[in-house]
Design a protein around this motif. Structure first.
Motif, PDB file in Angstrom:
ATOM      1  N   PRO A 157       0.862  -1.025   0.231  1.00 10.07           N
ATOM      2  CA  PRO A 157      -0.015  -0.086  -0.063  1.00 10.07           C
ATOM      3  C   PRO A 157       0.979   1.296   0.026  1.00 10.07           C
ATOM      4  O   PRO A 157       0.380   2.416  -0.556  1.00 10.07           O
ATOM      5  N   ARG A 158       1.996   1.320   0.703  1.00  8.10           N
ATOM      6  CA  ARG A 158       2.919   2.478   0.534  1.00  8.10           C
ATOM      7  C   ARG A 158       3.513   2.770  -0.671  1.00  8.10           C
ATOM      8  O   ARG A 158       4.185   3.793  -1.060  1.00  8.10           O
ATOM      9  N   LEU A 159       3.481   1.960  -1.764  1.00 11.31           N
ATOM     10  CA  LEU A 159       3.886   1.902  -3.161  1.00 11.31           C
ATOM     11  C   LEU A 159       3.011   2.333  -3.967  1.00 11.31           C
ATOM     12  O   LEU A 159       2.964   2.247  -5.361  1.00 11.31           O
ATOM     13  N   ALA A 160       1.717   2.776  -3.752  1.00  8.66           N
ATOM     14  CA  ALA A 160       0.630   2.767  -4.529  1.00  8.66           C
ATOM     15  C   ALA A 160       1.048   3.987  -5.542  1.00  8.66           C
ATOM     16  O   ALA A 160       0.745   3.739  -6.690  1.00  8.66           O
ATOM     17  N   TRP A 161       1.604   5.146  -5.053  1.00  6.58           N
ATOM     18  CA  TRP A 161       1.801   6.055  -5.820  1.00  6.58           C
ATOM     19  C   TRP A 161       2.789   5.784  -7.200  1.00  6.58           C
ATOM     20  O   TRP A 161       2.632   5.769  -8.255  1.00  6.58           O
ATOM     21  N   PRO A 162       3.849   5.235  -6.804  1.00  5.09           N
ATOM     22  CA  PRO A 162       4.920   4.656  -7.769  1.00  5.09           C
ATOM     23  C   PRO A 162       4.460   3.876  -8.785  1.00  5.09           C
ATOM     24  O   PRO A 162       4.577   3.830  -9.988  1.00  5.09           O
ATOM     25  N   LEU A 163       3.794   2.869  -8.342  1.00  3.45           N
ATOM     26  CA  LEU A 163       3.223   1.702  -8.966  1.00  3.45           C
ATOM     27  C   LEU A 163       1.979   2.297  -9.936  1.00  3.45           C
ATOM     28  O   LEU A 163       2.015   2.094 -11.226  1.00  3.45           O
ATOM     29  N   LEU A 164       1.156   3.329  -9.566  1.00  6.18           N
ATOM     30  CA  LEU A 164       0.106   4.023 -10.180  1.00  6.18           C
ATOM     31  C   LEU A 164       0.956   4.902 -11.292  1.00  6.18           C
ATOM     32  O   LEU A 164       0.554   5.104 -12.595  1.00  6.18           O
ATOM     33  N   ALA A 165       2.268   5.495 -10.835  1.00 10.31           N
ATOM     34  CA  ALA A 165       2.997   6.194 -12.105  1.00 10.31           C
ATOM     35  C   ALA A 165       3.355   5.241 -13.046  1.00 10.31           C
ATOM     36  O   ALA A 165       3.401   5.735 -14.390  1.00 10.31           O
ATOM     37  N   VAL A 166       3.783   4.114 -12.850  1.00  6.90           N
ATOM     38  CA  VAL A 166       4.321   3.184 -13.888  1.00  6.90           C
ATOM     39  C   VAL A 166       3.048   2.895 -14.703  1.00  6.90           C
ATOM     40  O   VAL A 166       3.316   2.798 -15.898  1.00  6.90           O
ATOM     41  N   LEU A 167       1.974   2.403 -14.459  1.00  7.37           N
ATOM     42  CA  LEU A 167       0.808   2.165 -15.207  1.00  7.37           C
ATOM     43  C   LEU A 167       0.351   3.475 -15.770  1.00  7.37           C
ATOM     44  O   LEU A 167       0.275   3.147 -17.176  1.00  7.37           O
ATOM     45  N   ALA A 168       0.580   4.446 -15.354  1.00  4.56           N
ATOM     46  CA  ALA A 168      -0.027   5.681 -16.415  1.00  4.56           C
ATOM     47  C   ALA A 168       1.189   6.127 -17.235  1.00  4.56           C
ATOM     48  O   ALA A 168       0.827   6.268 -18.531  1.00  4.56           O
ATOM     49  N   TYR A 169       2.390   5.845 -16.968  1.00  2.00           N
ATOM     50  CA  TYR A 169       3.373   6.024 -17.972  1.00  2.00           C
ATOM     51  C   TYR A 169       3.268   5.051 -19.075  1.00  2.00           C
ATOM     52  O   TYR A 169       3.419   5.547 -20.352  1.00  2.00           O
ATOM     53  N   SER A 170       3.227   3.823 -18.600  1.00  2.00           N
ATOM     54  CA  SER A 170       3.087   2.621 -19.825  1.00  2.00           C
ATOM     55  C   SER A 170       1.933   2.775 -20.681  1.00  2.00           C
ATOM     56  O   SER A 170       2.040   2.783 -21.975  1.00  2.00           O
ATOM     57  N   LEU A 171       0.734   3.335 -20.306  1.00  2.00           N
ATOM     58  CA  LEU A 171      -0.309   3.570 -20.868  1.00  2.00           C
ATOM     59  C   LEU A 171      -0.306   4.886 -21.758  1.00  2.00           C
ATOM     60  O   LEU A 171      -0.781   4.783 -22.980  1.00  2.00           O
ATOM     61  N   THR A 172       0.521   5.919 -21.383  1.00  2.00           N
ATOM     62  CA  THR A 172       0.396   7.062 -22.104  1.00  2.00           C
ATOM     63  C   THR A 172       1.459   7.725 -22.738  1.00  2.00           C
ATOM     64  O   THR A 172       1.780   8.449 -23.352  1.00  2.00           O
ATOM     65  N   VAL A 173       2.580   6.621 -22.847  1.00  2.00           N
ATOM     66  CA  VAL A 173       4.016   7.082 -23.249  1.00  2.00           C
ATOM     67  C   VAL A 173       3.871   7.190 -24.857  1.00  2.00           C
ATOM     68  O   VAL A 173       3.113   6.508 -25.220  1.00  2.00           O
ATOM     69  N   VAL A 174       4.434   8.160 -25.414  1.00  2.00           N
ATOM     70  CA  VAL A 174       4.674   8.482 -26.599  1.00  2.00           C
ATOM     71  C   VAL A 174       5.796   8.258 -27.520  1.00  2.00           C
ATOM     72  O   VAL A 174       5.941   7.596 -28.431  1.00  2.00           O
ATOM     73  N   ASP A 175       6.897   8.860 -26.863  1.00  2.00           N
ATOM     74  CA  ASP A 175       8.213   8.790 -27.483  1.00  2.00           C
ATOM     75  C   ASP A 175       8.800   7.207 -27.711  1.00  2.00           C
ATOM     76  O   ASP A 175       8.998   6.937 -28.672  1.00  2.00           O
TER      77      ASP A 175
END
Lengths: 541, 217
Positions: free
Chosen positions: A192-210
């Motif tokens: 649960p303490r890693l919710a933010w970084p894991l969320l950031a990984v998901l968001a990055y993987s979904l939205t990455v363009v370059d």
């Protein structure tokens, strides 16, 4: 309060304004009809979701598995030291190097060609493949150090380290081996303490363009690339369709987050039942496997870095030769022809990071420590809100200010990009600075300025240098903001590397990738030098 | 002369210090005792000018005829000593002392800017007087705990404070050193005729002839 207004005005306000603007553009009815009618949409949507979910899950699982089996062993210290340099290798450079490894005429195929008697490159779907396997590979390999870095940071906290020792000892006395204690007890407590970084990984993987442009599926592309293509189009309807796709991407992310959260809660319950089933398992040699996996990962990074450098110097290199037949400085001559690209990258990085540092310091000096927790969601928001959406809004804000296509506009978005990282990097050391030093200095009759200049700044020089290096690396790596707000008029080493790589010009792209990796490395090198010079000679030491 | 008049300190509706009045003559010590949480350190912070919300304070504070209540900490001319020496770890002993020493010196009734050599001489004189001659170029980390405590006191005094506040200054020293530091500190304060407020929970810290205020309810 004036000091507070500055960071808020320059950071929070643009972001708070950009989101509604982007949503307003993106919910246009005609745009949505055009998007829904786009024959590429279903496949693009499917690709984006599968790539994001598969790569996030794999990177997280791999990181947990590695920590489970390597924590407390002799390899642990070496691993934690290697995570930083792995993180520092930019995503785009890594993607370019990985393509050189796995593409049909890449190093792996050449190594296989001799024993298998190949004379032409195999028909491998590894780069720009329709299923996005290459992109997943890059994402897993590049998100792994990020997840590991966050895990290491949590485990290194004194209170966590102490609890950890207790729980491990307790579990051992009950007859469980360490890895069983990790899976059954520690991870359910720590995740649960890693919710933010894991969320950031998901968001990055979904939205990455370059990365998707370099190594991702081409036609149909991912949803993020589809949106980006629309947003770059001169046709207003196509443009609005792109904005609508960016909004859709945000909804998909929100849906995925909700789904993951529900699964985590339900899964956590099931996990506790399995965890308390009392079965004591025996080792299957996972520790050696984890060590091997880690060495393979290091080897991958080393090979990728070497291939970028090699490829930038390669002339003729026909398949299936293992070494180039001739060398060439052509790529580098091309790079040096456009030396202003390098100057702009470095200049943007320095000015954006300096501005971000100034804003962060204004905040830290003007507010009590308790306020950090309250602004943290706002500071971290840019890491989880799809950048395409944010930039659609920022671009519309930049238009009336005449910032689009200007260097000032570029410096502005780079500052916005660097600030969250600078803030997070500085907060711990700034907030744990003993306030009694300040009281002592003031009681000695000196001004706040004298205290800041002679005591606080020198004592915090190394965290400041580290934060600057991180911010600089973030700025150098920016692709989307540079292209979007710069209206494609200003080239940095990153935009050049991505554009050339997606256009198949691998040698010149590799040369730019070397620079893209070199610039942040110089920054981190300077930060390490400052840290060494300012080895804190603490009285309690 | 340091004068406290009707000092009251509250936090979250609880009264920590209730209408405390005291006068501390030059060279004298006011000792404030009490269990932890009774407001000893809050009283000291209020006198120093570092008390912050949620604490609320009222009352008068006069030092040598100057009303200090609304002055910022750096204009009060009140020195602070904590249980940690708080020497700036990146500065040599010399630089720590020079940081405190005012840039201007009074000579022949006129105020002039001292040269670095003059300032260093003043710092060395203070060090020698404390049995620390030759320690100037060293970094605080290379000194023993007792030596650091002495440098810390010298640093506070070189700023020429008109009063000194001591917040459990001896509690982190071992027993032998503690007795030594007590004697050194109070004889120095008496010699310089600086009024001092000492906060402690150790009765043995209180010098002979000090006024004692207990904050225990």
């Amino acid at each position: 309060m004036g000091a507070l207004a500055a960071p808020a005005l320059l950071f929070a306000l643009p972001l708070a304004a950009a989101l509604p603007v982007a949503l307003w553009i993106g919910v246009d009815g005609r745009a949505w009809r055009a998007l829904v009618a786009d024959p590429l949409l279903p496949r693009a949507l499917w690709l984006s979701v599968t790539i994001a979910v598969v790569s996030s899950v794999l990177a997280t699982a791999l990181a947990l598995w590695l920590v489970t089996h390597l924590h407390g062993t002799r390899s642990w210290q070496r691993m934690t030291r290697a995570v930083g340099p792995m993180l520092a290798l930019p995503h785009a450079a890594f993607a370019i190097g990985l393509a050189l490894l796995v593409m049909p005429a890449g190093l792996i195929a050449r190594l296989l060609a001799v024993p298998l008697g190949w004379t032409v490159p195999p028909d491998w779907p590894t780069v720009n493949d329709p299923n996005g396997v290459g992109l997943m590979l890059v994402l897993v390999a590049k998100e792994l150090p990020f997840v590991l870095w966050n895990l290491v940071a949590v485990l290194a906290r004194p209170e966590v380290a102490q609890q950890l020792r207790g729980w491990l000892a307790g579990g051992r006395t009950l007859g469980y081996r360490d890895s069983a204690i990790w899976w059954r007890v520690l991870w359910p407590l720590l995740l649960p303490r890693l919710a933010w970084p894991l969320l950031a990984v998901l968001a990055y993987s979904l939205t990455v363009v370059d990365l998707a442009l370099i190594i991702g599926p081409a036609s149909p592309p991912t949803l993020a690339v589809l949106a980006w293509q629309g947003l770059q189009d001169g046709d207003p309807l196509r443009n609005a369709e792109g904005a609508a796709a960016a909004v859709l991407l945000a909804f998909v992310l929100a849906g995925l987050v909700a789904l993951v959260t529900m699964l985590a809660i339900a899964g956590g319950r099931a996990w506790r039942r399995v965890g308390s089933n009392g079965v004591r398992t025996r080792s299957l040699g996972e520790r050696s496997m984890a060590r091997l996996a880690w060495w393979l990962m290091l080897a991958l990074y080393g090979t990728v870095a070497a291939l970028i450098a090699l490829s930038s110097l390669t002339g003729v290199w026909t398949f299936p030769w293992l070494a180039p037949q001739s060398w060439s400085m052509g790529a580098w001559a091309q790079v040096l022809d456009g030396a202003d690209t390098l100057v702009l990258s470095a200049g943007l990085g320095v000015s954006a990071t300096a501005a971000a540092l100034a804003l962060a310091l204004l905040w830290f000096e003007a507010t009590p420590p308790g306020w950090d927790r309250r602004v943290m969601p706002l500071v971290l928001a840019p890491l989880v809100i799809p950048p395409l959406l944010m930039l659609t809004g920022l671009y519309r804000l930049a238009l009336p200010l005449r910032l689009d296509g200007t260097l000032a506009g570029l410096a502005w978005v780079h500052t916005l990009a660097a600030l969250p990282y600078v803030f997070v990097a500085l907060a711990p050391s700034w907030r744990s600075f003993d306030v009694r030093y300040e009281h002592t200095a003031l009681a000695l009759g000196r001004s706040r300025a004298a205290f800041w200049w002679h005591v606080k700044a020198p004592l915090l020089a190394s965290p400041m240098a580290a934060a600057l290096a991180v911010g600089f690396a973030v700025s150098v790596a920016q692709y989307l903001p540079t292209q979007f707000i710069g209206a494609g008029r200003h080239a940095t080493v990153t935009t050049e590397a991505v554009t050339l790589a997606s256009g198949g010009q691998r040698h010149t792209a590799a040369a730019f990738a070397v620079l893209q990796a070199l610039l942040p490395a110089i920054g981190f090198g300077i930060a390490a030098w400052v840290a060494q010079r300012r080895q804190p000679a603490h009285p309690d030491a | 002369m340091l004068e406290l008049a009707d000092v009251t300190i509250r936090v979250h509706g609880r009264t920590l210090v209730d209408r405390l009045s005291a006068r501390v003559a030059p060279g004298d010590v006011l000792a404030v005792t009490g269990a932890s949480g009774t407001g000893k350190s809050s009283l000291l912070a209020w006198i120093a000018g570092t008390l912050e919300a949620p604490f609320e304070a009222s009352g008068g504070l006069v030092l040598d005829g100057r009303d200090l209540t609304s002055l910022p900490i750096q204009q009060r001319h009140i020195g602070l000593l904590f249980q940690d020496d708080l020497l700036f770890p990146h500065m040599s002993v010399h630089d720590n002392l020079l940081f405190a020493l005012p840039a201007r010196v009074a000579s022949d009734g006129r105020s002039t800017t001292a040269t670095r050599a003059q300032r260093l001489a003043a710092a060395d004189e203070a060090l020698t007087g404390a049995g620390l001659g030759g320690f100037g170029p060293r970094l605080p980390a290379s000194l023993s705990g007792g030596q650091r405590s002495r440098v810390s006191l010298l640093r506070a005094l070189l700023a020429q404070p008109q009063a000194l506040l001591l917040d459990e200054p001896f509690s982190k020293l071992d027993a032998a050193l503690r007795a030594q530091m007590r004697a050194f500190t109070f004889s120095t304060l008496r010699g310089r005729r600086v009024p001092a407020v000492l906060v402690t929970h150790d009765q043995a810290d209180i010098p002979h002839g000090a006024q004692v205020v207990s904050l225990d309810a």
